[in-house]
Write an enzyme that holds these catalytic residues in place. Structure first.
Site, mmCIF file in Angstrom:
data_model
loop_
_atom_site.group_PDB
_atom_site.id
_atom_site.type_symbol
_atom_site.label_atom_id
_atom_site.label_comp_id
_atom_site.label_asym_id
_atom_site.label_seq_id
_atom_site.Cartn_x
_atom_site.Cartn_y
_atom_site.Cartn_z
ATOM 1 N N TRP A 1 0.986 -1.341 -0.009
ATOM 2 C CA TRP A 1 0.026 0.121 0.002
ATOM 3 C C TRP A 1 0.750 1.296 -0.110
ATOM 4 O O TRP A 1 0.609 2.375 -0.527
ATOM 5 C CB TRP A 1 -1.125 -0.098 1.171
ATOM 6 N N HIS A 2 2.073 0.987 0.632
ATOM 7 C CA HIS A 2 2.881 1.951 0.822
ATOM 8 C C HIS A 2 3.676 2.624 -0.380
ATOM 9 O O HIS A 2 3.984 3.888 -0.822
ATOM 10 C CB HIS A 2 3.947 2.046 1.531
ATOM 11 N N GLY A 3 3.650 1.813 -1.552
ATOM 12 C CA GLY A 3 4.447 1.962 -2.349
ATOM 13 C C GLY A 3 4.568 0.823 -3.567
ATOM 14 O O GLY A 3 4.641 -0.048 -2.881
#
Lengths: 353, 465
Positions: free
Chosen positions: B323-325
């Protein structure tokens, strides 16, 4: 309806509460500004607006300030006489104390910001301001490589508000900050869109003219051109092929604002139109480029003479042999070149003193 | 429009003034217009994505209320998920999948031609508002909440400018009533709001932005930096990312408070955690609880077999990393956190000790561990992460490079604030302090924000997610 409005529901108690806090915060900002001035201010100015440092060291008996970019201090390796143009003027006009405020890449926008910082009670009332023709072109107006960002940041640091507020604005990026990519796009867009509108010209934009330089036909049509000097010829086109548009050209707005400030504070303004290597430009590119250069120069002389400035025209004053750089049309002169410019300015000053 | 921009400093008072001047029933439109303007200031074209998400879930909600047949309800839910996640996957992950395919393709010597990467710019905040709309539709599907009939209120839930681009990720049930209730301008809201905004700016502009200069320089010169400098940079990055994101969340909560809206807290002194499990209860709380409610629990949580539970934990952490990257470094970062959290739970080290000394030592250990894991998060690729970690162990012979100590002073100041307010939020804790001390603290914060904020161009780190 009216009773629904917030201002009519606002109790006096809350008004008092908010007002006291606004005053307190304003007081805190003033105290913070005082502390800032005696603590971090000088360090920040050195980092974000070093041109102001330049102004701080101007001796108190100075009567005239010379604003310039690298043309003022750049030296030729062979020079035995290491003088600035401003220094030579100071020597040639002994009755006037001239000091310089200069740095690489400066332009009228920065000069204006520095002028606003000159105390109203200062002895300085004469300004000799470098008018570099190239600084009106897109390549300089939108300069990439961070130079224009740095100058925009400097101008913000020099704004005539509380220093601590200027510092805060810098951290909010409340200046004309653009990435290198954005600035390069601006330059290329201007080269493609800004037209000269001169029917006799083969090319009507910098871009089309510059592109044509790459064509082999140029090599055959101009005997002075070789594959080696085509890049410098292209730089002449990029630097000088434009017509100053008073509506959109930032430099014109800056010079106009300088004249307004001068009028308000009763300053005497000398604009020093720098010498360009017109010999080389004509040899490599041709008469049409010289036509544009002269047209712009004449325009500046007319505009600012009418506004009350004394314009010294050095455009053709410096011979090719006095130009130091051979890979870019920079206004870097050897001592002889600097002396020629200085003499023209000094003569003009003497006539008016 | 960043919070730390001049535009926002003009924007906020205008919206604030308009909001309280007009009648309550029109305020939703003021906030909605302001939110759309706020979002459009990045790229007007991406407003269409918010509108698609809004309409999809608004109509999905209404349909779920009307339809009773289980299979039809499921179809509606899945349609909404496909649209929302489809947008997210396309904009955020498409190039990641293409790049991974191309690499595998190349290494395998396959005859397929490489696929060209798409020319896409990640829309700001898409990961955040997509999660909000997904949670709404799932909650309506599970009949935990009633669908919203008024599209303006629903649209505002999706796009409320204070938390639109980087959270906190709010639940529908927590926000909607607050939007509908009449907002009052009170001393409490004003003082709490401004205190939070002030503290948020301090964290972001003074602490995070100044640390960022040291961290960036270190990451650009890993091979020539001494082990000791690398360790300092790794520790400083832990504070940079905390203060950057915590700062953003705190400003967001403060801004919302000015409109009489309470947003959820996102951080509770996470670096004072004696275990990773506790760390994750205090770090990006609204995202962690989102994963817990919409992924961990549906996967069975801790109710099934031990293996199922372990798999559920690993899935949650890996998805969290992803989700973060859209990079393998984030996935590895998530997986390492998941693995270590599991290990901690298995050996029973996930709970607080009764001894303060033990907790302090464990907190320091956890801080060190988290800092090492952040290296994967911060590095643009594995090779840099590997160089950094190797450098920590192998570059002791290089001379220590003098660094600017000023940002470290701000970190210490932040740690002190965080310590004193670890049990009560900053804005509430200050209330019990005598006015003279309170105003001295305000003065220090105002001075530092005005005079010592970072001057490099540094957007909020979490905006890229």
């Amino acid at each position: 309806m009216l009773d629904r409005l917030f201002i009519f529901n606002f109790s006096m108690h809350l008004v008092k509460y908010i007002s006291i806090r606004i005053l307190l915060i304003a007081l805190l900002v003033v105290i913070a500004n005082f502390l800032y001035r005696i603590s971090f201010y000088k360090k920040d100015v050195a980092k974000h607006g070093d041109i102001l440092e330049n102004l701080w060291v101007v001796p108190s008996d100075t009567e005239a300030i010379y604003f310039g970019e690298s043309s003022n201090f750049h030296e030729s390796p062979g020079d035995t006489m290491k003088y600035r143009i401003s220094g030579i003027i100071d020597t040639m006009v002994p009755q006037l104390k001239v000091h310089h405020v200069d740095n690489s890449g400066l332009h009228a926008g920065t000069y204006l910001a520095v002028m606003k910082n000159i105390p109203k009670d200062s002895k300085v009332n004469i300004f000799i301001i470098t008018m570099n023709l190239r600084s009106f072109g897109a390549g300089w107006r939108y300069a990439g490589n961070g130079a224009e960002n740095y100058l925009a940041k400097t101008e913000r640091m020099l704004s005539p508000t509380l220093p601590i507020i200027n510092r805060f604005m810098v951290s909010l990026k409340a200046y004309d900050y653009k990435s290198d990519h954005e600035r390069e796009n601006q330059v290329h867009e201007a080269w493609q869109k800004d037209t000269f509108n001169i029917p006799e010209f083969d090319y009507h934009t910098t871009h089309s003219w510059d592109s044509a330089m790459a064509w082999e036909t140029w090599l055959t049509s101009n005997p002075n051109l070789t594959k080696e000097n085509i890049p410098i010829a292209a730089q002449y086109i990029k630097s000088f092929s434009f017509i100053i548009d008073t509506n959109t050209n930032e430099r014109i707005h800056d010079f106009d604002a300088i004249m307004e400030l001068a009028k308000k504070r009763r300053y005497t303004i000398y604009f020093n139109i720098l010498g360009e290597n017109v010999e080389e430009a004509e040899k490599l590119v041709g008469k049409k480029l010289i036509y544009l250069i002269e047209k712009n120069t004449q325009f500046l002389i007319n505009r600012y003479s009418k506004k009350g400035a004394i314009v010294v025209n050095n455009l053709h004053a410096v011979p090719d042999s006095c130009f130091v750089d051979r890979d870019f049309p920079t206004e870097h002169y050897n001592f002889t070149g600097k002396r020629i410019i200085a003499k023209q300015v000094a003569d003009q000053i003497k006539r008016n003193l | 429009m960043y919070f730390n921009s001049l535009t926002f400093i003009y924007f906020l008072p205008v919206v604030f003034g308009l909001f309280y001047i007009i009648s309550h029933k029109y305020r939703v439109f003021i906030l909605l217009l302001a939110s759309y303007y706020f979002y459009a200031s990045w790229n007007p074209a991406y407003l269409s994505l918010i509108l698609i998400s809004t309409f999809t879930d608004y109509f999905a909600g209404l349909s779920l209320e009307r339809v009773t047949k289980k299979s039809s309800r499921k179809l509606i839910l899945w349609s909404s998920l496909v649209i929302n996640l489809g947008m997210l996957i396309y904009f955020k992950y498409a190039n990641f999948f293409i790049d991974t395919f191309n690499r595998v393709n190349y290494k395998a010597g396959s005859p397929f031609e490489s696929i060209q990467l798409l020319d896409i710019i990640l829309p700001v905040g898409i990961s955040f508002y997509t999660f909000q709309t997904i949670s709404y539709t799932i909650d309506v599907y599970n009949q935990k909440i009633k669908p919203e009939k008024n599209i303006a209120y629903f649209a505002l839930y999706v796009s409320f400018f204070a938390q639109l681009v980087a959270g906190p990720i709010e639940r529908f049930s927590d926000l909607i009533q607050q939007f509908k209730q009449k907002a009052y301008l009170t001393r409490e809201n004003l003082s709490h709001g401004f205190r939070l905004i002030l503290y948020g700016f301090f964290m972001k502009m003074v602490v995070a932005d100044n640390i960022g200069i040291i961290v960036d320089n270190t990451y650009q010169n890993i091979s020539t930096t001494s082990s000791f400098n690398l360790i300092i940079a790794a520790c400083l990055y832990s504070f940079q990312i905390l203060c950057d994101f915590h700062g953003y969340s705190t400003i967001a909560i403060g801004v919302a408070k000015l409109f009489d809206i309470n947003l959820s807290g996102n951080f509770k002194a996470p670096y004072f955690s004696p275990s990773l499990t506790i760390f994750w209860r205090k770090w990006h709380i609204t995202l962690t609880s989102w994963f817990r409610d919409y992924i961990y629990y549906p996967l069975g949580g801790n109710k099934g077999s031990k293996l199922k539970w372990m798999i559920a934990i690993m899935i949650v952490f890996i998805i969290s990393g992803f989700w973060h990257g859209a990079q393998w470094t984030f996935i590895v970062w998530g997986a390492l956190h998941g693995g270590l959290t599991l290990l901690e739970k298995i050996i029973g080290a996930d709970k607080k000790s009764t001894s303060k000394l033990v907790n302090t030592i464990r907190s320091l250990f956890i801080f060190g561990l988290v800092s090492i894991l952040w290296i994967f998060f911060r590095s643009p690729n594995f090779s840099i992460a590997k160089d950094f970690i190797r450098g920590i162990f192998n570059q002791w012979e290089l001379a220590f490079t003098e660094i600017n100590y000023e940002p470290i002073v701000y970190v210490i100041l932040f740690i002190l604030f965080d310590w004193f307010t670890r049990k009560k939020p900053f804005h509430l804790r200050l209330e019990s302090i005598p006015p003279i001390i309170r105003w001295t603290i305000y003065f220090i914060l105002i001075f530092l924000i005005l005079a010592r904020s970072g001057t490099d161009v540094r957007p909020f780190i979490y905006f890229q997610f």
